[in-house]
Write a protein that holds these residues in place. Structure first.
Motif, mmCIF file in Angstrom:
data_model
loop_
_atom_site.group_PDB
_atom_site.id
_atom_site.type_symbol
_atom_site.label_atom_id
_atom_site.label_comp_id
_atom_site.label_asym_id
_atom_site.label_seq_id
_atom_site.Cartn_x
_atom_site.Cartn_y
_atom_site.Cartn_z
ATOM 1 N N VAL A 61 -6.254 -47.625 27.015
ATOM 2 C CA VAL A 61 -5.618 -48.274 28.161
ATOM 3 C C VAL A 61 -4.473 -47.403 28.661
ATOM 4 C CG1 VAL A 61 -4.392 -50.313 28.995
ATOM 5 C CG2 VAL A 61 -6.242 -50.559 27.317
ATOM 6 N N LEU A 62 -4.583 -46.950 29.895
ATOM 7 C CA LEU A 62 -3.510 -46.184 30.532
ATOM 8 C C LEU A 62 -2.634 -47.145 31.321
ATOM 9 C CD1 LEU A 62 -2.289 -43.405 31.420
ATOM 10 C CD2 LEU A 62 -3.786 -43.578 33.429
ATOM 11 N N HIS A 63 -1.342 -47.120 31.024
ATOM 12 C CA HIS A 63 -0.421 -48.010 31.728
ATOM 13 C C HIS A 63 0.086 -47.339 32.998
ATOM 14 C CE1 HIS A 63 2.497 -50.969 32.695
ATOM 15 N NE2 HIS A 63 3.545 -50.241 32.360
ATOM 16 N N GLU A 64 -0.206 -47.955 34.132
ATOM 17 C CA GLU A 64 0.369 -47.489 35.388
ATOM 18 C C GLU A 64 1.465 -48.461 35.793
ATOM 19 O OE1 GLU A 64 -3.188 -49.789 36.978
ATOM 20 O OE2 GLU A 64 -1.940 -49.739 35.184
ATOM 21 N N ASN A 65 2.401 -48.005 36.613
ATOM 22 C CA ASN A 65 3.512 -48.865 37.029
ATOM 23 C C ASN A 65 2.987 -50.004 37.881
ATOM 24 O OD1 ASN A 65 5.471 -47.284 35.744
ATOM 25 N ND2 ASN A 65 5.533 -45.868 37.486
ATOM 26 N N SER A 74 -0.588 -45.824 24.762
ATOM 27 C CA SER A 74 0.611 -45.093 24.357
ATOM 28 C C SER A 74 1.902 -45.750 24.843
ATOM 29 C CB SER A 74 0.548 -43.651 24.877
ATOM 30 O OG SER A 74 0.507 -43.638 26.300
ATOM 31 N N GLN A 75 1.796 -46.711 25.739
ATOM 32 C CA GLN A 75 2.984 -47.370 26.273
ATOM 33 C C GLN A 75 3.292 -48.655 25.502
ATOM 34 O OE1 GLN A 75 4.879 -45.897 28.721
ATOM 35 N NE2 GLN A 75 3.452 -44.210 28.366
ATOM 36 N N SER A 76 4.527 -49.116 25.632
ATOM 37 C CA SER A 76 4.961 -50.304 24.893
ATOM 38 C C SER A 76 4.548 -51.582 25.603
ATOM 39 C CB SER A 76 6.479 -50.278 24.686
ATOM 40 O OG SER A 76 6.848 -49.193 23.890
ATOM 41 N N LEU A 77 3.254 -51.732 25.750
ATOM 42 C CA LEU A 77 2.709 -52.971 26.314
ATOM 43 C C LEU A 77 2.504 -53.991 25.207
ATOM 44 C CD1 LEU A 77 -0.036 -51.517 28.683
ATOM 45 C CD2 LEU A 77 2.035 -52.710 29.409
ATOM 46 N N THR A 78 2.654 -55.250 25.539
ATOM 47 C CA THR A 78 2.317 -56.320 24.610
ATOM 48 C C THR A 78 0.843 -56.668 24.756
ATOM 49 O OG1 THR A 78 4.541 -57.262 24.682
ATOM 50 C CG2 THR A 78 2.755 -58.723 23.975
ATOM 51 N N PHE A 79 0.101 -56.602 23.658
ATOM 52 C CA PHE A 79 -1.312 -56.963 23.654
ATOM 53 C C PHE A 79 -1.506 -58.212 22.809
ATOM 54 C CE2 PHE A 79 -1.716 -52.493 24.795
ATOM 55 C CZ PHE A 79 -2.749 -52.521 25.737
ATOM 56 N N GLU A 80 -2.217 -59.170 23.377
ATOM 57 C CA GLU A 80 -2.583 -60.376 22.640
ATOM 58 C C GLU A 80 -4.101 -60.445 22.547
ATOM 59 O OE1 GLU A 80 -0.773 -63.927 24.078
ATOM 60 O OE2 GLU A 80 1.188 -62.979 24.392
ATOM 61 N N PHE A 81 -4.600 -60.508 21.314
ATOM 62 C CA PHE A 81 -6.029 -60.619 21.047
ATOM 63 C C PHE A 81 -6.266 -61.885 20.222
ATOM 64 C CE2 PHE A 81 -5.235 -55.897 20.935
ATOM 65 C CZ PHE A 81 -5.808 -55.610 22.168
ATOM 66 N N PRO A 82 -6.268 -63.052 20.833
ATOM 67 C CA PRO A 82 -6.324 -64.300 20.058
ATOM 68 C C PRO A 82 -7.617 -64.509 19.280
ATOM 69 C CG PRO A 82 -6.427 -64.741 22.413
ATOM 70 C CD PRO A 82 -6.068 -63.305 22.268
ATOM 71 N N GLU A 83 -8.727 -63.832 19.667
ATOM 72 C CA GLU A 83 -10.000 -64.030 18.974
ATOM 73 C C GLU A 83 -10.484 -62.785 18.241
ATOM 74 O OE1 GLU A 83 -11.553 -66.903 18.687
ATOM 75 O OE2 GLU A 83 -10.027 -67.912 19.900
ATOM 76 N N GLU A 126 -6.681 -38.163 14.970
ATOM 77 C CA GLU A 126 -5.334 -38.065 15.529
ATOM 78 C C GLU A 126 -4.656 -39.426 15.633
ATOM 79 O OE1 GLU A 126 -3.490 -35.315 16.417
ATOM 80 O OE2 GLU A 126 -5.088 -34.281 15.322
ATOM 81 N N MET A 127 -5.385 -40.471 15.364
ATOM 82 C CA MET A 127 -4.840 -41.814 15.527
ATOM 83 C C MET A 127 -4.024 -42.193 14.299
ATOM 84 S SD MET A 127 -6.917 -45.233 16.685
ATOM 85 C CE MET A 127 -6.065 -46.645 17.366
ATOM 86 N N LYS A 128 -2.736 -42.483 14.520
ATOM 87 C CA LYS A 128 -1.832 -42.833 13.428
ATOM 88 C C LYS A 128 -1.324 -44.267 13.518
ATOM 89 C CE LYS A 128 -2.211 -38.552 12.171
ATOM 90 N NZ LYS A 128 -3.164 -38.207 11.093
ATOM 91 N N MET A 129 -1.424 -44.864 14.707
ATOM 92 C CA MET A 129 -1.024 -46.253 14.885
ATOM 93 C C MET A 129 -1.863 -46.841 16.012
ATOM 94 S SD MET A 129 2.655 -45.855 16.858
ATOM 95 C CE MET A 129 2.957 -47.618 16.770
ATOM 96 N N PHE A 130 -1.874 -48.158 16.130
ATOM 97 C CA PHE A 130 -2.697 -48.795 17.159
ATOM 98 C C PHE A 130 -2.032 -48.682 18.518
ATOM 99 C CE2 PHE A 130 -4.738 -52.276 19.456
ATOM 100 C CZ PHE A 130 -6.063 -52.028 19.169
ATOM 101 N N CYS A 131 -0.786 -49.128 18.623
ATOM 102 C CA CYS A 131 -0.018 -48.973 19.860
ATOM 103 C C CYS A 131 1.443 -49.276 19.556
ATOM 104 C CB CYS A 131 -0.553 -49.875 20.975
ATOM 105 S SG CYS A 131 -0.224 -51.617 20.758
ATOM 106 N N PRO A 132 2.398 -48.771 20.360
ATOM 107 C CA PRO A 132 3.820 -48.983 20.077
ATOM 108 C C PRO A 132 4.337 -50.356 20.499
ATOM 109 C CG PRO A 132 3.569 -47.605 22.008
ATOM 110 C CD PRO A 132 2.192 -47.812 21.462
ATOM 111 N N GLY A 133 3.575 -51.086 21.299
ATOM 112 C CA GLY A 133 4.029 -52.389 21.771
ATOM 113 C C GLY A 133 3.741 -53.509 20.779
ATOM 114 N N ALA A 134 4.172 -54.707 21.126
ATOM 115 C CA ALA A 134 3.945 -55.883 20.276
ATOM 116 C C ALA A 134 2.473 -56.256 20.272
ATOM 117 C CB ALA A 134 4.784 -57.050 20.773
#
Length: 265
Positions: free
Chosen positions: A168-172, A201-210, A221-229
């Motif tokens: 997911v690419l975060h655009e403004n 790569s951006q600090s977006l909040t992702f909610e995956f309830p299911e 190269e993947m060391k973490m899922f994402c920097p956001g909540a």
């Protein structure tokens, strides 16, 4: 029914019973996708476009204005082995929602020149399954605004996309400031992407309830899922390479990814 560049010219009748159509072997340089013939299949549900030289599938509105109301509302779009394909939907294309909002399953395979899956304004509100493989020019999958529209997505699978750095690419965009919620997503599979660093790569909040299962293989190269909540209340299984963790209680996805990635070194 399968149509190639020779026999499509002979089509004159309407075929109301055809549900699945293959458009294939259009090899001439500069060939364009034959939009006008789709109106002859009013009950079409599945469209396969394969082994052709199309640089795009859906043209800008002003190029196909005569067919806008005649292209049937197919639910599955499968695109494969289009070596010249640069985009499926052009940036300046304003196709009616019927060609995006009603698609339930999108599969794109071995389109080595594809640089963009969909323009930033694309909306896929009925998409349930999205599978991408062998598209080596894609640096990201979709923008954050398009991701926000994937409210019906249940299964996301991406395989063998050599240059993809994030999903997911975060655009403004003010519409995603509150975060992204994918209410139906149950499974994520990411395989053989040597450049992938994070889901976003951006600090977006992702909610995956299911969300229940995440499998990551060959993404070194993947060391973490994402920097956001992250909110993943139903996540019960995370597998990275041969290392797997099953949860009984709510855990921290980022810490789990980091731990399993460290274990594989």
């Amino acid at each position: 029914m399968a149509l190639n560049v020779e026999n499509i010219k002979m089509i004159r009748d309407v075929f109301p019973e055809v549900r699945t159509l293959y458009v294939e072997s259009f090899k001439d340089e500069g060939v364009t996708f034959p939009h006008s013939f789709l109106e002859r299949f009013p009950m079409l549900k599945k469209l396969y476009v394969e082994n052709s030289s199309f640089e795009k599938v859906f043209s800008p509105q002003d190029e196909i204005i005569d067919f806008m109301g005649k292209i049937p509302p197919f639910e599955k779009l499968h695109i494969a082995y289009l070596d010249q394909l640069k985009s499926i939907w052009k940036d300046d294309s304003q196709l009616p929602p019927i060609h995006q909002n009603l698609i339930k399953r999108l599969e794109v395979e071995s389109c080595h020149s594809l640089v963009m899956l969909a323009p930033s304004f694309a909306s896929f509100q009925n998409m349930q399954k999205l599978f991408i493989s062998g598209c080596h020019q894609l640096v990201y999958l979709v923008t954050s605004s398009t991701t926000k529209s994937l409210v019906s997505l249940k299964w996301l699978g991406i395989n063998d996309c050599k240059k993809m750095e994030e999903i997911v690419l975060h655009e403004n965009n003010e519409g995603v400031e509150g975060g992204i919620t994918l209410n139906q997503l149950q499974r994520i599979e990411l395989t053989d992407m040597p450049s992938l660093k994070m889901f976003s790569s951006q600090s977006l909040t992702f909610e995956f309830p299911e969300l229940e299962v995440i499998e990551i293989t060959g993404c070194h190269e993947m060391k973490m899922f994402c920097p956001g909540a992250l909110e993943t209340p139903e996540l019960s299984r995370v597998k990275i390479e041969e290392h797997e963790m099953k949860w009984k209680d709510k855990k921290d996805l980022n810490k789990t990814v980091e731990m399993l990635c460290s274990a594989k070194v």
